[in-house]
Structure formats: C-alpha cells, structure tokens
Design a protein around this motif. Structure first.
Motif, mmCIF file in Angstrom:
data_model
loop_
_atom_site.group_PDB
_atom_site.id
_atom_site.type_symbol
_atom_site.label_atom_id
_atom_site.label_comp_id
_atom_site.label_asym_id
_atom_site.label_seq_id
_atom_site.Cartn_x
_atom_site.Cartn_y
_atom_site.Cartn_z
ATOM 1 N N PRO A 75 16.232 58.784 4.078
ATOM 2 C CA PRO A 75 17.380 59.500 3.605
ATOM 3 C C PRO A 75 17.224 60.528 2.386
ATOM 4 O O PRO A 75 16.152 60.554 1.945
ATOM 5 C CB PRO A 75 17.946 58.146 3.134
ATOM 6 C CG PRO A 75 16.985 57.265 2.771
ATOM 7 C CD PRO A 75 15.744 57.427 3.536
ATOM 8 N N PRO A 76 18.266 61.368 2.345
ATOM 9 C CA PRO A 76 17.994 62.497 1.415
ATOM 10 C C PRO A 76 18.049 61.841 0.008
ATOM 11 O O PRO A 76 18.590 60.777 -0.044
ATOM 12 C CB PRO A 76 19.175 63.432 1.597
ATOM 13 C CG PRO A 76 20.145 62.500 2.421
ATOM 14 C CD PRO A 76 19.205 61.493 3.285
ATOM 15 N N ASN A 252 27.122 63.567 -2.394
ATOM 16 C CA ASN A 252 27.107 61.939 -2.307
ATOM 17 C C ASN A 252 28.661 61.482 -2.005
ATOM 18 O O ASN A 252 29.435 61.808 -2.884
ATOM 19 C CB ASN A 252 26.571 61.386 -3.772
ATOM 20 C CG ASN A 252 25.059 61.568 -3.860
ATOM 21 O OD1 ASN A 252 24.565 61.804 -2.837
ATOM 22 N ND2 ASN A 252 24.829 61.532 -5.113
ATOM 23 N N ASN A 277 21.743 67.980 3.256
ATOM 24 C CA ASN A 277 21.613 66.872 2.213
ATOM 25 C C ASN A 277 22.708 66.029 1.763
ATOM 26 O O ASN A 277 23.271 66.093 0.696
ATOM 27 C CB ASN A 277 20.847 67.627 0.927
ATOM 28 C CG ASN A 277 19.610 68.341 1.179
ATOM 29 O OD1 ASN A 277 18.822 67.851 1.880
ATOM 30 N ND2 ASN A 277 19.349 69.328 0.357
ATOM 31 N N SER A 279 24.890 62.419 1.827
ATOM 32 C CA SER A 279 24.730 61.234 1.970
ATOM 33 C C SER A 279 26.037 60.429 1.931
ATOM 34 O O SER A 279 26.860 60.566 0.941
ATOM 35 C CB SER A 279 23.608 60.596 0.548
ATOM 36 O OG SER A 279 23.598 59.174 0.618
ATOM 37 N N ASN A 300 19.648 67.234 7.511
ATOM 38 C CA ASN A 300 19.216 66.123 6.426
ATOM 39 C C ASN A 300 20.535 65.146 5.910
ATOM 40 O O ASN A 300 21.033 65.365 4.860
ATOM 41 C CB ASN A 300 18.592 66.753 5.279
ATOM 42 C CG ASN A 300 17.850 65.729 4.460
ATOM 43 O OD1 ASN A 300 17.654 64.506 4.998
ATOM 44 N ND2 ASN A 300 17.442 65.955 3.161
ATOM 45 N N SER A 302 22.396 61.656 5.873
ATOM 46 C CA SER A 302 22.207 60.166 5.855
ATOM 47 C C SER A 302 23.367 59.555 5.571
ATOM 48 O O SER A 302 24.189 59.612 4.948
ATOM 49 C CB SER A 302 21.207 60.060 4.575
ATOM 50 O OG SER A 302 21.158 58.575 4.433
ATOM 51 N N SER A 304 24.737 55.379 5.742
ATOM 52 C CA SER A 304 24.263 53.822 5.527
ATOM 53 C C SER A 304 25.209 52.974 4.991
ATOM 54 O O SER A 304 26.127 53.596 4.512
ATOM 55 C CB SER A 304 22.902 53.945 4.862
ATOM 56 O OG SER A 304 23.277 54.393 3.457
ATOM 57 N N SER A 332 20.075 60.751 10.049
ATOM 58 C CA SER A 332 19.733 59.283 9.774
ATOM 59 C C SER A 332 20.746 58.477 9.824
ATOM 60 O O SER A 332 21.518 58.719 8.851
ATOM 61 C CB SER A 332 18.864 59.192 8.583
ATOM 62 O OG SER A 332 18.586 57.768 8.215
ATOM 63 N N ARG A 334 21.912 54.552 9.512
ATOM 64 C CA ARG A 334 21.221 53.016 9.459
ATOM 65 C C ARG A 334 21.871 51.907 8.568
ATOM 66 O O ARG A 334 22.794 52.276 7.978
ATOM 67 C CB ARG A 334 19.741 53.304 8.377
ATOM 68 C CG ARG A 334 18.630 53.990 8.957
ATOM 69 C CD ARG A 334 17.442 54.022 7.869
ATOM 70 N NE ARG A 334 16.297 54.437 8.471
ATOM 71 C CZ ARG A 334 15.980 55.555 8.413
ATOM 72 N NH1 ARG A 334 16.517 56.560 7.745
ATOM 73 N NH2 ARG A 334 14.788 55.949 8.978
#
Length: 464
Positions: A75-76, A252, A277, A279, A300, A302, A304, A332, A334
């Motif tokens: 993850p980034p 983020n 980048n 998240s 990139n 992420s 989750s 990604s 997850r």
C-alpha cells in the motif's frame, strides 16, 4: 494463444478440489492448473496474510510445491496529515460572515468571504462551519493561499445542495482546487454533506430510461490537490458521484460514510482519476453505483478495510472510452467486505475506444456476502446497450492477482472473464478462491464463464 469458440459465453463447471494433484486441463489453448493446497500461495518465504476477524477463508493444507506468484503490491505510504490540534490557528467561522444556519438562506457568498479571509491569513487558519443546516449554492474554494499554506476545513454542521439542476453551471457542487497540505474533517463528530439528489436529479428522463443520467453533479470534488486528508464526514444522496479526486496526489480518505439508496442512478461513492498515491481505508459505502471506481490515469491506489454495499462493488474503470485516457497501474484492494452488491471486484472497459494498459493489480482477503457476480473482467462493458460491440476493447488487462476471496454468491457465475480479442487478458491468477453458491442442494458449486482471448490463466487451490 488460440481464440475460444465464438458461440457466446463458454460455461465451465469446475470443481478444482476434486482434480488429482498435478492434473492439467487444456482447452482451446488455455491452461488451468490444479495444485495441491499451499500455506503461502506465494514466494517460499512469504507468510500467509492474517484473515480479518469473522472472515471465512479456506484452510491451508500441507504444501508440496508453491507455484510462482505475482508480488503483492505494497500500500502507498500515508502522506503526512495536517494536525487537527490548535497551532495558534485563527478560526474563520462562516456565521461571522453572515452565513445563516436555517436550511433555507443561501450562504455561498458568506462561505466565500470566510474562505478568502482564511486563505489570505499569514499563518495557520481553519475554515469553520459550525453546527446547523446551511444551504450553499455551487462553490469552489480556490488556492493557492498565502505562503502556500492552505486552511484546514472543519465541518460540524450539515451542508445542503440546491435542489434544482439549473443552479449548476458546472459538474460539481463543492470543489477544492489548487491546494495542498490541509485536512477536511468533521472533527470528533461527523459533518454531513447532503446532495439532495432524490428531489430532482434522479428523476431526469435520461436516468429513468437507461440509468445513465445526462447531467451528473459531484458533491465534493478535489482538483489538483496534494498532501491532504478527508475524514469523519458523511456524504449522502449525491446528484451524481459523492466524492471525486482528479489530478490529485498523496491523499488519505478514512472514517468516511457515503450513503444513497440502492436504486439511485450513477451515485458512485468515490471516483479517482488521473491521481496517484491515494489511500482509502476504514470507511463504509452503500450507494446505487460503484462503491469505489478507479478511472484512467490512476496509479498507486490503496483500498483497505472498506465495507461496500449496496452498490455495484469496487471497480477499475470503465476504461477506454475517451481519447485522453492513460494507463492504470498499481491497484491494491485488501481486507474489504462486499455485501449484497451487484458485483464484487470488477474491471470494465468499453468496446473499441483508446488503447491503454491496466496492470499490476492485487485483490486479496475479501469477504463476499450474497454478491451477484463476485469476480468480473468485462471488456464488453456497455450499460446502455448501444455500443459498437463489433469493435473489441483495446485496453490491455494484465498482471492481475486475485487471492483469498471467500463468501457467497447468488447467480450462476462466480467468476466471469470477458476478454478482448485484440488485447487479450494476460497473466490472470486466481488463488485460494472459496465461494459458495447460495442455492441449496445444487449438484455443483458454480460456473466459470470465459469468452475471448487469454494468455496465461492459473486457478490454484480454489472452488466455486
């Protein structure tokens, strides 16, 4: 590489758990390998990922030979977040600039005045929306600000969008543009951003006819924003997408709730395009379209600990429709739960269109609950059914690892791969897939539907 037969979708009934170890099934130039259960399903030194509490993942057996795997995508790194603790901040309260919290009085000019004062302040500042209900017309919070210091934004109250679509000259309601190093948050509570899409926007004739609304309004849009965070807010009933990121990086997004009815059209939760980048984590999204959609030019990304449902699942795409599109790489997803959705994890591209690449993606440790189509690659995506499907997609989908997917589904297709004849899918790996068909007393577990061209397909230690 040999094309599959052209007579529609080829349905395979596969029970890999019953195949003898090492047997190989060779059909139409494609290879599906049945391997014994393995502990790592990865490199010899890799530890198996820890399951989420409550998740039902397959039990590993004793390994004999671990097949090679695609390397997981890390993850980034989370970008530094602006602190919410006071640092001699000057607070610019919108009510001190004549904003009225009665839910009726339009307060756009008051918001702009407070923002200008906060943006021009030679020091740390906070743009503050207190408790109450504020009606706000379409507004853009521009930067850069004094000495390139962007004000933090704290939303304690509720923001209401105008009901009428004629109030919107552009395709967004609240936009943040050309800013960096700031936080948008509800603080210890949760601010609300209500698009009021149910009143008029969802009733457009284009929405009702084809579920593709002619005029889409994004509730909160971040354009050319960097090193920022978005947290502790609720976005609901968007006229279109709820939260959009475009040409932004190092963002983020967490503790965000996004809510819209299951039948609300085009109400994606979060849409990312031409950004890097990013998240997205620890959030709950239930809407009428994709919970999260990742568009052209994204890299990139992420995702989750996201709880998705209702909606259309978590999607890469749609891709290949416009001439300005660029590659999607490094995705990604997850530790997510997808519940009661139309799709689970999906990659989608339009017939014809632009030739780009979508590659290096990992989807793992995902729990599916009563999902219609858990795993989908759809290179014939055409929601309006008016596409030139005679022209195959030119989007190259490759290097896809789908691992540790468990749960239940309610249609005949657990896995559907509709790949292009001009840009064959390449290096698709399904590892430790354990999906159960919900219909009781079914003689077989399910179907694996494949159409098109593939170059490199492995199904390892899986049943569905």
């Amino acid at each position: 590489m040999v094309p599959l037969p052209k007579e529609g979708i080829i349905s395979w009934m596969i029970l890999l758990g019953r195949l003898p170890t090492g047997d190989r099934l060779l059909r139409w130039g494609m290879q599906i390998n049945a391997f014994p259960p393995c502990q790592t399903c990865g490199s010899p030194n890799e530890s198996p990922p820890a399951p989420k509490p409550g998740a039902s993942l397959p039990e590993p057996g004793a390994p004999e030979a671990s097949p090679p795997e695609l390397a997981p995508i890390p993850p980034p790194e989370l970008s530094p977040e602006p602190s919410e603790a006071p640092r001699d901040d000057k607070v610019f309260d919108v009510t001190e600039y004549d904003a009225v919290a009665d839910g009726w009085t339009e307060s756009r000019l008051a918001f702009l005045a407070a923002w200008k004062a906060a943006c021009d302040h030679p020091g740390n500042s906070t743009f503050y929306i207190p408790e109450g209900i504020f009606m706000v017309a379409p507004i853009t919070f521009h930067g850069p600000c004094y000495n390139d210091l962007s004000p933090n934004v704290k939303i304690k109250g509720t923001l209401l969008a105008p009901i009428r679509l004629t109030a919107f000259k552009s395709h967004h309601w609240i936009a943040f543009k050309n800013l960096k190093g700031f936080a948008v948050t509800g603080g210890t509570e949760t601010g609300k951003v209500d698009g009021q899409g149910e009143a008029e926007a969802w009733q457009q004739s284009s929405c009702l006819k084809a579920a593709r609304c002619k005029k889409l309004i994004t509730s909160m849009f971040f354009i050319n924003v960097s090193h920022a965070s978005i947290s502790n807010i609720t976005l609901l009933n968007g006229k279109g997408f709820h939260l959009g990121l475009h040409k932004s990086n190092d963002i983020n997004i967490y503790n965000v709730n996004i809510i819209a009815p299951e039948d609300s059209p085009n109400t994606d939760g979060i849409h990312v395009s031409h950004s890097s980048n990013i998240s997205i984590f620890s959030s709950t999204i239930g809407v009428g379209d994709d919970c999260i959609s990742i568009g052209s030019g994204s890299n990139n990304i992420s995702i989750s600990d996201v709880r998705c449902g209702p909606g259309h699942g978590i999607s890469v795409g749609s891709l290949g429709k416009y001439k300005t599109e660029t590659d999607v790489v490094g995705i990604s997803v997850r530790n997510c739960t997808i519940n009661g959705t139309e799709n689970g994890i999906r990659m989608k591209s339009w017939p014809g269109g632009r030739a780009i690449n979508a590659y290096n993606m990992t989807f793992e440790d995902i729990l599916m609950i009563n999902v219609s189509n858990p795993i989908v690659i759809d290179q014939e995506y055409c929601p309006s059914h008016k596409c030139k499907t005679t022209k195959p997609s030119l989007v190259k989908v490759k290097d896809i690892l789908i691992r540790n997917i468990s749960g239940t589904y309610n249609t005949k297709s657990a896995v559907t791969l509709l790949c292009s004849s001009d840009a064959p899918c390449e290096d698709i790996r399904l590892v430790n897939i354990s999906l159960n068909y919900l219909v009781p007393h079914t003689p077989r577990q399910g179907r694996f539907n494949i159409k098109g061209f593939l170059n490199g397909l492995q199904v390892i230690n899986s049943k569905f």
